[in-house]
Motif scaffolding. Structure first.
Motif, PDB file in Angstrom:
ATOM      1  N   SER A 154     -27.663  25.515  -9.182  1.00  0.00           N
ATOM      2  CA  SER A 154     -26.479  25.395 -10.091  1.00  0.00           C
ATOM      3  C   SER A 154     -27.858  26.306 -11.584  1.00  0.00           C
ATOM      4  O   SER A 154     -28.459  26.135 -11.101  1.00  0.00           O
ATOM      5  CB  SER A 154     -26.212  24.489 -10.160  1.00  0.00           C
ATOM      6  N   PRO A 155     -26.753  26.577 -12.187  1.00  0.00           N
ATOM      7  CA  PRO A 155     -27.043  27.160 -13.622  1.00  0.00           C
ATOM      8  C   PRO A 155     -27.553  25.942 -14.182  1.00  0.00           C
ATOM      9  O   PRO A 155     -28.750  26.346 -14.956  1.00  0.00           O
ATOM     10  CB  PRO A 155     -25.773  28.090 -13.704  1.00  0.00           C
ATOM     11  N   ASP A 156     -27.244  25.228 -14.520  1.00  0.00           N
ATOM     12  CA  ASP A 156     -28.045  23.841 -14.609  1.00  0.00           C
ATOM     13  C   ASP A 156     -29.211  22.882 -14.372  1.00  0.00           C
ATOM     14  O   ASP A 156     -29.509  22.251 -14.635  1.00  0.00           O
ATOM     15  CB  ASP A 156     -26.863  22.546 -15.347  1.00  0.00           C
ATOM     16  N   SER A 157     -29.527  23.376 -12.804  1.00  0.00           N
ATOM     17  CA  SER A 157     -30.350  22.855 -12.113  1.00  0.00           C
ATOM     18  C   SER A 157     -30.550  21.909 -11.396  1.00  0.00           C
ATOM     19  O   SER A 157     -31.079  21.209 -11.331  1.00  0.00           O
ATOM     20  CB  SER A 157     -32.057  23.153 -12.891  1.00  0.00           C
ATOM     21  N   THR A 165     -31.630  15.170  -9.415  1.00  0.00           N
ATOM     22  CA  THR A 165     -31.098  14.351 -10.713  1.00  0.00           C
ATOM     23  C   THR A 165     -31.528  12.593  -9.930  1.00  0.00           C
ATOM     24  O   THR A 165     -31.953  11.343 -10.048  1.00  0.00           O
ATOM     25  CB  THR A 165     -30.017  13.819 -11.376  1.00  0.00           C
ATOM     26  N   THR A 166     -31.005  12.480  -8.269  1.00  0.00           N
ATOM     27  CA  THR A 166     -31.245  11.344  -7.728  1.00  0.00           C
ATOM     28  C   THR A 166     -31.972  11.514  -6.067  1.00  0.00           C
ATOM     29  O   THR A 166     -32.398  10.855  -5.564  1.00  0.00           O
ATOM     30  CB  THR A 166     -29.893  11.101  -7.400  1.00  0.00           C
ATOM     31  N   PHE A 167     -32.238  12.852  -6.270  1.00  0.00           N
ATOM     32  CA  PHE A 167     -32.982  13.574  -4.840  1.00  0.00           C
ATOM     33  C   PHE A 167     -32.006  12.884  -3.472  1.00  0.00           C
ATOM     34  O   PHE A 167     -32.947  12.840  -2.422  1.00  0.00           O
ATOM     35  CB  PHE A 167     -34.282  13.016  -4.713  1.00  0.00           C
ATOM     36  N   PHE A 217     -28.021  20.928  -8.562  1.00  0.00           N
ATOM     37  CA  PHE A 217     -27.960  20.744  -7.170  1.00  0.00           C
ATOM     38  C   PHE A 217     -28.833  22.097  -6.095  1.00  0.00           C
ATOM     39  O   PHE A 217     -29.358  23.602  -7.506  1.00  0.00           O
ATOM     40  CB  PHE A 217     -26.574  20.957  -7.306  1.00  0.00           C
ATOM     41  N   ALA A 218     -29.716  21.612  -5.831  1.00  0.00           N
ATOM     42  CA  ALA A 218     -30.507  22.657  -4.906  1.00  0.00           C
ATOM     43  C   ALA A 218     -29.483  23.140  -3.867  1.00  0.00           C
ATOM     44  O   ALA A 218     -28.868  21.649  -3.106  1.00  0.00           O
ATOM     45  CB  ALA A 218     -31.404  22.718  -4.626  1.00  0.00           C
ATOM     46  N   MET A 219     -29.357  24.067  -3.079  1.00  0.00           N
ATOM     47  CA  MET A 219     -28.489  24.127  -2.025  1.00  0.00           C
ATOM     48  C   MET A 219     -29.108  25.449  -0.793  1.00  0.00           C
ATOM     49  O   MET A 219     -29.416  26.377  -1.022  1.00  0.00           O
ATOM     50  CB  MET A 219     -26.804  25.104  -2.824  1.00  0.00           C
ATOM     51  N   PHE A 220     -29.357  24.829   0.421  1.00  0.00           N
ATOM     52  CA  PHE A 220     -30.144  25.524   1.362  1.00  0.00           C
ATOM     53  C   PHE A 220     -29.373  25.787   2.476  1.00  0.00           C
ATOM     54  O   PHE A 220     -27.613  25.051   2.885  1.00  0.00           O
ATOM     55  CB  PHE A 220     -31.601  24.210   2.068  1.00  0.00           C
ATOM     56  N   SER A 231     -21.787  24.472 -11.521  1.00  0.00           N
ATOM     57  CA  SER A 231     -22.295  22.864 -10.592  1.00  0.00           C
ATOM     58  C   SER A 231     -21.738  22.506 -10.024  1.00  0.00           C
ATOM     59  O   SER A 231     -21.121  21.451  -9.100  1.00  0.00           O
ATOM     60  CB  SER A 231     -22.852  21.917 -12.135  1.00  0.00           C
ATOM     61  N   ASN A 232     -19.787  23.074 -10.315  1.00  0.00           N
ATOM     62  CA  ASN A 232     -18.431  22.729  -9.924  1.00  0.00           C
ATOM     63  C   ASN A 232     -18.148  23.890  -9.365  1.00  0.00           C
ATOM     64  O   ASN A 232     -16.871  23.769  -8.225  1.00  0.00           O
ATOM     65  CB  ASN A 232     -17.725  22.334 -10.647  1.00  0.00           C
ATOM     66  N   ARG A 233     -18.865  25.202  -9.217  1.00  0.00           N
ATOM     67  CA  ARG A 233     -17.843  26.105  -8.271  1.00  0.00           C
ATOM     68  C   ARG A 233     -19.193  26.868  -7.355  1.00  0.00           C
ATOM     69  O   ARG A 233     -20.097  27.373  -8.657  1.00  0.00           O
ATOM     70  CB  ARG A 233     -17.116  26.791  -9.558  1.00  0.00           C
TER      71      ARG A 233
END
Length: 586
Positions: free
Chosen positions: A64-67, A102-104, A69-72, A126-128
């Motif tokens: 996500s642009p704000d770093s 933020t929480t892993f 979330f990471a999506m695999f 981070s929402n779309r």
């Protein structure tokens, strides 16, 4: 790499997911057995072939642009599906995992997120997420994250999607009729389509690379549906040229005054006395230049421009087409054009999917027989375009040979693998070589080589090349006088006597040139180090160190000068009369 640079996300060879802290280099999170690749998925990957336009992978990774979330996810590449009676019996699975950095801990994903993330997609925030849940262009749209609910629907399709520095636009690659397009998110429409490799947008500026290599800046004007990218250039930036890479053409006049060079996309002519570029063109594939600066180069087909030879005039900065060439099978080599044409009429509904045997294929980019119609039943025809006459031709009713062309000496080198039917048939034409092969036993991995002199219009020699049971392959070559030099797959230059067929010397390196007047070879042994050897004895005679790798090496016709162009764009002319004990042969 995350947008803030703090994390590196990767999928390792066991298909485990990993997050690394870039400051410490330590792994801070791992998910084992994210996806178990099936046998058929490996098979699909192995037989997929090359794709030069983009990198393909089993998995997609996005931040996500704000770093946060990471999506695999499992990509849409290298998949399989078995159907029985119209029903899917087995297929690759859609799998996705979103990690909150933020929480892993994994985020609770749902909706159409697995389908959307299997194809090209991006986070808008981070929402779309923007993407395509199916192969139907009309299904594209914007989806909520992480629950995957559709928020908006519109039409587009792409194999690559890129965010830009403007919240209103994204880059799509490719379009139906262009390499890339700019999509307007507010108006749900294509704002621009261009045959460019890439572009960037920042606020109201549109930035891309022009044909000349400079960075062009245009302005986005208007409001709402009337917003558009103007044609007017509002700024430009000249960027420094990097080191010279692979050249598609390089020639110098014999007096070392004029140089023509071309990469894949751009080329030109330089006055070496001043270093000034006198002609600037799109990329060309062959060339020749005279002592007065007049040159002829070969331009491939581009859009409406035909495949043709063109005259370069450095005095007027002109490029004038002078002769059209066949769209396929025609290539310039110095003052000659080699045309390969099919002897039979090709049936449009019949495709030859026969693969070449890699054991018999010389390792060189010059062997670009990508069209199957030019592999069998082919006529080779050499034409001197300055005199406008055919000087040599030969028909190959069965399999045609591989070839290389030394455009400086005008010699063409033909290669046959002795394990092929064409090689065996060619060998029967030489009882002497046939007897040698019979005495040596199995020679399936060796080559039969014929050297043809275009200036004389005849064969100057035929020889057998042994590879030590396939311990190396040969690539392109050079030939002058009694010498044949071949580059091999072990980073060596092999020097053969054409008359005897004997391998005389092995020189380690590349970027070689022959000096037939003084019986010398120049070869780049190490990056930036050029050595000159006596071809009769193999003894070194001189050593030169240049700035950067050698991109082009050439002796003049008198054999008393050596020209070297470095990848750092420095040109050198060495006076060989100053080399002790290196006088011309008598």
């Amino acid at each position: 790499l995350s947008p803030d640079g703090n994390y590196l996300a990767c999928v390792d060879t066991s298909a485990a997911l990993n997050i690394l802290d870039t400051k410490t280099g330590k792994r801070v999170w791992q998910k084992k057995e994210f996806y178990q690749l099936d046998y058929y998925e490996y098979i699909s990957w192995l037989f997929s072939g090359r794709d030069d336009e983009q990198e393909k992978s089993f998995f997609c990774i996005e931040f996500s642009p704000d770093s946060r979330f990471a999506m695999f996810s499992r990509s849409n590449y290298f998949r399989f599906r078995f159907r029985i009676d119209g029903l899917s019996y087995a297929s690759s699975r859609d799998t996705a995992l979103a990690l909150d950095l933020t929480t892993f801990k994994p985020a609770d994903t749902g909706g159409e997120l697995k389908n959307v993330t299997s194809r090209a997609y991006i986070f808008l925030d981070s929402n779309r997420i923007l993407g395509m849940p199916s192969n139907k262009p009309e299904d594209a749209g914007i989806f909520s994250f992480p629950n995957g609910k559709r928020l908006q629907k519109f039409t587009f399709y792409a194999t690559q999607i890129k965010n830009t520095g403007s919240a209103d636009y994204i880059v799509l690659k490719p379009l139906a009729n262009a390499k890339m397009g700019v999509f307007d998110l507010k108006n749900n429409s294509i704002a621009a389509g261009m045959n460019k490799e890439d572009a960037a947008l920042w606020n109201n500026l549109f930035i891309f690379e022009s044909v000349s290599g400079k960075i062009v800046i245009r302005e986005i004007q208007g409001e709402g549906a009337g917003k558009k990218i103007t044609e007017k250039e509002v700024g430009s930036i000249e960027i420094p040229v990097a080191a010279i890479g692979n050249l598609s053409a390089s020639q110098i006049s014999d007096n070392f005054s004029w140089l023509v060079l071309s990469s894949k996309t751009r080329g030109g002519m330089w006055n070496l006395a001043t270093g000034e570029r006198k002609v600037f063109t799109r990329g060309f594939r062959g060339g020749v230049v005279a002592d007065d600066g007049s040159g002829v180069t070969e331009f491939p087909k581009l859009d409406e421009s035909k495949h043709a030879l063109a005259l370069l005039n450095p005095l007027k900065d002109e490029v004038i087409p002078i002769r059209e060439l066949s769209e396929k099978g025609a290539k310039q080599y110095g003052r000659f054009v080699l045309t390969r044409s099919n002897l039979k009429e090709k049936k449009e509904d019949k495709k030859d999917d026969k693969k070449d045997d890699p054991k018999l294929a010389p390792t060189s980019a010059e062997f670009d027989d990508t069209d199957s119609s030019l592999r069998t039943a082919v006529r080779f025809e050499l034409k001197d375009f300055i005199q406008d006459k055919v000087i040599w031709s030969r028909d190959f009713p069965k399999e045609s040979p591989y070839y290389s062309f030394d455009e400086y000496s005008g010699r063409m080198i033909l290669y046959w693998g002795l394990g092929s039917d064409a090689g065996k048939a060619k060998l029967k034409e030489s009882p002497e070589l046939q007897a040698k092969v019979d005495a040596l036993g199995n020679k399936a991995s060796d080559y039969l080589i014929e050297v043809i002199d275009a200036f004389a219009g005849k064969t100057v020699g035929t020889l057998l090349l042994e590879t030590g049971k396939g311990s190396f392959d040969v690539g392109s070559g050079l030939s002058e006088g009694d010498w044949l030099l071949l580059y091999d797959s072990q980073d060596r230059v092999l020097a053969y006597s054409i008359k005897t067929g004997e391998l005389r010397h092995r020189f380690f390196g590349k970027s070689a040139a022959i000096n037939s007047v003084r019986n010398q070879i120049a070869v780049e042994n190490f990056p930036g180090e050029i050595s000159i050897y006596n071809l009769e004895t193999g003894e070194p005679q001189a050593n030169f160190v240049i700035n950067g790798n050698a991109a082009f090496v050439r002796f003049n016709l008198n054999g008393n000068k050596l020209f070297v162009l470095s990848a750092a764009q420095a040109a050198y002319a060495f006076d060989l009369n100053k080399i002790p004990n290196a006088a011309p042969k008598k």
